[in-house]
Design a protein around this motif. Structure first.
Motif, PDB file in Angstrom:
ATOM      1  N   ILE A  96       1.062  -1.296   0.248  1.00  0.00           N
ATOM      2  CA  ILE A  96      -0.141   0.143   0.316  1.00  0.00           C
ATOM      3  C   ILE A  96       0.753   1.420   0.353  1.00  0.00           C
ATOM      4  CG2 ILE A  96      -1.950  -1.112   1.381  1.00  0.00           C
ATOM      5  CD1 ILE A  96      -0.947   0.172   3.742  1.00  0.00           C
ATOM      6  N   THR A  97      -0.188   2.064  -0.484  1.00  0.00           N
ATOM      7  CA  THR A  97       0.732   3.636  -0.278  1.00  0.00           C
ATOM      8  C   THR A  97       0.238   4.326   0.976  1.00  0.00           C
ATOM      9  OG1 THR A  97      -0.989   5.278  -1.188  1.00  0.00           O
ATOM     10  CG2 THR A  97       0.701   4.067  -2.424  1.00  0.00           C
ATOM     11  N   GLY A  98       1.360   5.183   1.754  1.00  0.00           N
ATOM     12  CA  GLY A  98       0.750   6.346   2.579  1.00  0.00           C
ATOM     13  C   GLY A  98       2.493   5.584   3.788  1.00  0.00           C
ATOM     14  N   GLY A  99       1.440   5.789   4.732  1.00  0.00           N
ATOM     15  CA  GLY A  99       2.783   5.638   6.421  1.00  0.00           C
ATOM     16  C   GLY A  99       3.709   4.354   6.499  1.00  0.00           C
ATOM     17  N   GLN A 100       2.415   3.452   6.216  1.00  0.00           N
ATOM     18  CA  GLN A 100       2.931   1.719   6.389  1.00  0.00           C
ATOM     19  C   GLN A 100       3.048   1.059   4.667  1.00  0.00           C
ATOM     20  OE1 GLN A 100       0.018   2.975   8.435  1.00  0.00           O
ATOM     21  NE2 GLN A 100       1.774   2.905  10.179  1.00  0.00           N
ATOM     22  N   ASN A 101       4.032   0.625   4.699  1.00  0.00           N
ATOM     23  CA  ASN A 101       4.220  -0.501   3.026  1.00  0.00           C
ATOM     24  C   ASN A 101       3.519  -1.549   2.923  1.00  0.00           C
ATOM     25  OD1 ASN A 101       6.730   0.216   5.254  1.00  0.00           O
ATOM     26  ND2 ASN A 101       6.965   0.797   2.665  1.00  0.00           N
ATOM     27  N   VAL A 102       2.688  -2.430   3.385  1.00  0.00           N
ATOM     28  CA  VAL A 102       2.028  -3.723   4.070  1.00  0.00           C
ATOM     29  C   VAL A 102       0.326  -3.021   4.720  1.00  0.00           C
ATOM     30  CG1 VAL A 102       2.364  -5.957   3.545  1.00  0.00           C
ATOM     31  CG2 VAL A 102       4.200  -4.583   3.332  1.00  0.00           C
ATOM     32  N   GLN A 103      -0.492  -3.892   4.250  1.00  0.00           N
ATOM     33  CA  GLN A 103      -1.480  -3.714   5.115  1.00  0.00           C
ATOM     34  C   GLN A 103      -2.282  -5.739   5.093  1.00  0.00           C
ATOM     35  OE1 GLN A 103      -4.092  -1.543   6.499  1.00  0.00           O
ATOM     36  NE2 GLN A 103      -4.736  -2.836   7.128  1.00  0.00           N
ATOM     37  N   LEU A 104      -2.039  -6.149   5.850  1.00  0.00           N
ATOM     38  CA  LEU A 104      -2.398  -7.579   6.347  1.00  0.00           C
ATOM     39  C   LEU A 104      -3.650  -7.904   6.727  1.00  0.00           C
ATOM     40  CD1 LEU A 104       0.849  -9.176   8.187  1.00  0.00           C
ATOM     41  CD2 LEU A 104       0.329  -8.826   5.841  1.00  0.00           C
ATOM     42  N   GLU A 105      -4.611  -8.342   6.185  1.00  0.00           N
ATOM     43  CA  GLU A 105      -5.836  -9.049   6.749  1.00  0.00           C
ATOM     44  C   GLU A 105      -5.976 -10.737   7.887  1.00  0.00           C
ATOM     45  OE1 GLU A 105     -10.363 -10.162   5.900  1.00  0.00           O
ATOM     46  OE2 GLU A 105      -9.428  -8.731   4.244  1.00  0.00           O
ATOM     47  N   ILE A 106      -5.563 -10.645   8.764  1.00  0.00           N
ATOM     48  CA  ILE A 106      -5.274 -11.813   9.805  1.00  0.00           C
ATOM     49  C   ILE A 106      -6.671 -12.494  10.622  1.00  0.00           C
ATOM     50  CG2 ILE A 106      -3.289 -11.235   9.567  1.00  0.00           C
ATOM     51  CD1 ILE A 106      -4.728 -11.385  12.431  1.00  0.00           C
ATOM     52  N   ILE A 107      -6.388 -13.780  10.756  1.00  0.00           N
ATOM     53  CA  ILE A 107      -7.383 -14.273  11.565  1.00  0.00           C
ATOM     54  C   ILE A 107      -6.623 -14.344  12.786  1.00  0.00           C
ATOM     55  CG2 ILE A 107      -9.123 -14.542   9.826  1.00  0.00           C
ATOM     56  CD1 ILE A 107      -8.623 -18.077   9.517  1.00  0.00           C
ATOM     57  N   ALA A 108      -7.056 -15.020  13.580  1.00  0.00           N
ATOM     58  CA  ALA A 108      -6.617 -15.460  15.023  1.00  0.00           C
ATOM     59  C   ALA A 108      -7.756 -16.031  15.525  1.00  0.00           C
ATOM     60  CB  ALA A 108      -5.461 -14.745  15.723  1.00  0.00           C
ATOM     61  N   LYS A 109      -6.957 -17.555  16.320  1.00  0.00           N
ATOM     62  CA  LYS A 109      -7.865 -18.133  17.942  1.00  0.00           C
ATOM     63  C   LYS A 109      -8.123 -17.527  19.188  1.00  0.00           C
ATOM     64  CE  LYS A 109      -8.085 -23.501  15.960  1.00  0.00           C
ATOM     65  NZ  LYS A 109      -9.118 -23.011  15.487  1.00  0.00           N
ATOM     66  N   ASP A 110      -7.333 -16.891  19.383  1.00  0.00           N
ATOM     67  CA  ASP A 110      -6.989 -15.793  20.249  1.00  0.00           C
ATOM     68  C   ASP A 110      -6.254 -14.792  20.511  1.00  0.00           C
ATOM     69  OD1 ASP A 110      -4.861 -17.303  20.750  1.00  0.00           O
ATOM     70  OD2 ASP A 110      -5.728 -18.685  22.054  1.00  0.00           O
ATOM     71  N   ARG A 111      -5.852 -14.125  21.593  1.00  0.00           N
ATOM     72  CA  ARG A 111      -4.858 -12.944  21.318  1.00  0.00           C
ATOM     73  C   ARG A 111      -3.638 -13.659  21.602  1.00  0.00           C
ATOM     74  NH1 ARG A 111      -8.288 -10.113  26.739  1.00  0.00           N
ATOM     75  NH2 ARG A 111      -6.987 -11.370  27.025  1.00  0.00           N
ATOM     76  N   LEU A 112      -3.635 -14.730  21.823  1.00  0.00           N
ATOM     77  CA  LEU A 112      -2.289 -15.036  21.733  1.00  0.00           C
ATOM     78  C   LEU A 112      -1.762 -15.429  20.875  1.00  0.00           C
ATOM     79  CD1 LEU A 112       0.742 -15.860  24.047  1.00  0.00           C
ATOM     80  CD2 LEU A 112      -0.470 -17.993  23.755  1.00  0.00           C
ATOM     81  N   GLN A 113      -2.384 -16.048  19.663  1.00  0.00           N
ATOM     82  CA  GLN A 113      -2.363 -16.102  18.091  1.00  0.00           C
ATOM     83  C   GLN A 113      -2.138 -15.096  17.936  1.00  0.00           C
ATOM     84  OE1 GLN A 113      -4.764 -18.347  15.919  1.00  0.00           O
ATOM     85  NE2 GLN A 113      -3.011 -19.311  14.438  1.00  0.00           N
ATOM     86  N   LEU A 114      -2.910 -14.140  17.912  1.00  0.00           N
ATOM     87  CA  LEU A 114      -2.119 -12.366  18.135  1.00  0.00           C
ATOM     88  C   LEU A 114      -0.828 -11.868  18.252  1.00  0.00           C
ATOM     89  CD1 LEU A 114      -3.526 -10.177  15.680  1.00  0.00           C
ATOM     90  CD2 LEU A 114      -4.782  -9.654  18.127  1.00  0.00           C
TER      91      LEU A 114
END
Length: 149
Positions: A96-114
């Protein structure tokens, strides 16, 4: 060349790509064989590049959906792009453009996995994580593609 009838077919497929050629033809007023021929031409031109299924990840035990924006460290972009697809939590990744270079869409089972995923990503750059609370329904009937001249 894409015409108005092709756009109608694309709209129908966008809503439900499992319809038969006969069903699509009824909707757009074409015979099944003419519909099949048009769809095949759209595939050959790569206007249609893939047929997919949407999975409700929450019903599979993935309680967290999030976007992670990454500002990749200087010199780390290529290495990061080469490994990001190996993370099983990543559903989609975009440069992507802007302040960040990469945008990820993710899934996780719980906060620990995230948290573990974020720790891996932080080796390559700074992260900004946004949890998805809910999806806003979009009326795809109002989304319009136009024909280029």
């Amino acid at each position: 060349m894409i015409d108005a009838l092709d756009l109608k077919i694309l709209k129908v497929l966008e809503k439900n790509s499992r319809l038969s050629f006969a069903e699509i033809g009824r909707i757009v007023s074409l015979s099944p064989s003419a519909t099949r021929e048009r769809v095949q031409k759209l595939e050959e031109k790569e206007v249609i590049s893939n047929y997919t299924v949407e999975i409700n990840s929450r019903l599979l035990g993935y309680d967290i959906e999030a976007f992670i924006s990454v500002k990749v460290f200087h010199g780390k972009l290529k290495p990061f792009l080469s490994i990001v697809g190996t993370f099983p939590e990543v559903k989609r990744a975009y440069r992507i453009t802007g302040g960040q270079n990469v945008q990820l869409e993710i899934i996780a089972k719980d906060r620990l996995q995230l948290q573990k995923l974020i720790d891996k990503i932080m080796e390559y750059g700074d992260t900004l994580t946004q949890l998805i609370l809910s999806e806003v329904e979009i009326d795809k009937e109002k989304t319009s593609y136009t024909i280029s001249k």
